[in-house]
Design a protein around this motif. Structure first.
Motif, short mmCIF file in Angstrom:
data_model
loop_
_atom_site.label_atom_id
_atom_site.label_comp_id
_atom_site.label_asym_id
_atom_site.label_seq_id
_atom_site.Cartn_x
_atom_site.Cartn_y
_atom_site.Cartn_z
N TRP A 133 21.54 29.20 -8.51
CA TRP A 133 22.10 29.95 -7.38
C TRP A 133 22.24 31.44 -7.69
O TRP A 133 22.17 32.28 -6.80
CB TRP A 133 23.42 29.34 -6.93
N MET A 134 22.40 31.76 -8.98
CA MET A 134 22.50 33.17 -9.37
C MET A 134 21.28 33.97 -8.91
O MET A 134 21.41 35.10 -8.44
CB MET A 134 22.65 33.26 -10.89
N ASN A 137 21.52 35.05 -5.24
CA ASN A 137 22.64 35.91 -4.85
C ASN A 137 22.12 37.28 -4.43
O ASN A 137 21.32 37.89 -5.14
CB ASN A 137 23.62 36.04 -6.01
N TYR A 263 27.89 34.72 -10.25
CA TYR A 263 28.12 34.69 -8.81
C TYR A 263 28.88 35.95 -8.42
O TYR A 263 30.01 35.91 -7.96
CB TYR A 263 28.83 33.41 -8.36
N TYR A 288 27.35 28.45 -2.19
CA TYR A 288 26.01 27.97 -2.54
C TYR A 288 25.03 28.17 -1.38
O TYR A 288 23.89 27.72 -1.45
CB TYR A 288 26.07 26.49 -2.93
#
Length: 350
Positions: A133-134, A137, A263, A288
């Protein structure tokens, strides 16, 4: 593979969830807040666990085995939230059945398993993405664009750390070799992925670690090097809380991330001869949603991998994690050697 648009351009993306733990719950909650997503099915190893999760989130179908979810033709994509040790089996089953997969990080236990998943996805022409997920972002994407544009010159050093003082008992999954326990795969994957997003796969890997009586890493330090002259100093721990910050220093400036770099809601760009510039993001920093939006975009476009989280990048990170484990002596059950003998292209320093 037919794209979702070709099947029905107006309907939401239909998600399945495999596993029912905390991360599965967090991702499901975010999916339910998206107008173009539906969570239609959940699977666990037991019917009771699946049904409890389905009741909690209002999911229509609950399966007590993975194969039933894989066979569900009303599911477009499945989020795999099992422990690392089950990623190869779970994602492989889904891909062979033609289900698109978003698989939690670390991608698998080792690079050999990751390569097997990528091979299945390519053979079956099915979408596969690591749930890093990073990388999705908006602030991380903004940082990479600035670096690519030369905002800080040539990168020379990267620093990143992720440590928790959890007091995890021996029976905890983070201490269990059979579940891929240890700091590296759960936490260290973030600093390594951060560095490789900017610099690619390292040419040299050095590492030192402290192991638990069970044989997993409690505390690991890594020094990655590139023939360009760049280096990355990274660490991870499950026995000591660290700042959880990151910085990227170049020949003309640096970028600094506060606590929670994986995050982020802000970073600061410091350039020689200029006032510092702050970049911020609004909304829930722990969402997310960004990775789910990218999966949705890829499926609607008929793409089999994401340009934000490319499969080759995930394989390269796994090779580095293998090389680190080889050097610190962490071996998981069933592996012939630490890192399963992969770690190609990562140098030979000890």
């Amino acid at each position: 593979m037919l794209s979702v648009d070709e099947k029905d351009p107006d309907r939401p993306i239909r998600w399945g969830v495999l596993a029912t733990g905390g991360i599965a719950a967090a991702v499901t909650a975010d999916l339910l807040r998206m107008p173009d997503a539906e969570v239609v099915a959940v699977a666990s190893r037991t019917t009771a666990a699946a049904e409890n999760f389905a009741d909690r989130f209002g999911i229509g179908r609950a399966y007590g085995d993975w194969a039933a979810l894989a066979a569900d033709d009303e599911v477009d994509v499945v989020y795999v939230a099992t422990p690392h040790s089950a990623h190869r089996a779970a994602a492989g089953l889904l891909l062979e059945a033609g289900r698109a997969v978003l698989c939690e990080k670390a991608f698998t236990l080792n690079a050999a398993q990751a390569a097997e998943l990528v091979a299945i996805a390519r053979r079956r022409e099915v979408f596969l993405m690591e749930a890093m997920w990073m990388y999705c972002n908006p602030l991380i994407r903004r940082m990479t664009a600035l670096v690519a544009d030369g905002a800080i010159g040539a990168i020379r050093t990267v620093h990143a750390d992720f440590g928790l003082s959890g007091g995890f008992p021996p029976e905890h999954r983070l201490r269990d070799p059979a579940l891929g326990g240890g700091a590296l795969l759960d936490l260290g994957v973030y600093p390594v992925s951060f560095a490789q997003l900017l610099l690619g796969e390292p040419d040299h890997v050095q590492a030192r670690g402290t192991l638990s009586p069970e044989g997993v890493d409690l505390n690991t330090g890594m020094l990655l090097g590139w023939d360009s002259g760049a280096s990355a100093l990274l660490s991870c721990s499950i026995v000591a809380e660290s700042p959880m910050t990151a910085s990227v220093s170049g020949t003309a400036g640096r970028i600094e991330f506060d606590r929670g770099f994986f995050y982020p809601d802000r970073f600061v760009l410091r350039r020689d001869g200029r006032e510092p510039e702050e970049f911020v993001i609004e909304g829930d920093r722990a969402s997310y949603r960004h990775e789910a939006v990218e999966v949705t975009r890829c499926l609607r476009a008929g793409e089999t991998q994401s340009p934000l989280v490319p499969l080759e990048g995930s394989l390269a990170v796994m090779r580095t994690l293998d090389a680190v484990r080889e050097r610190i002596g962490v071996r998981y059950p069933g592996e012939a050697s630490a890192g399963a003998g992969s770690g190609a292209g990562t140098g030979t320093e000890v």
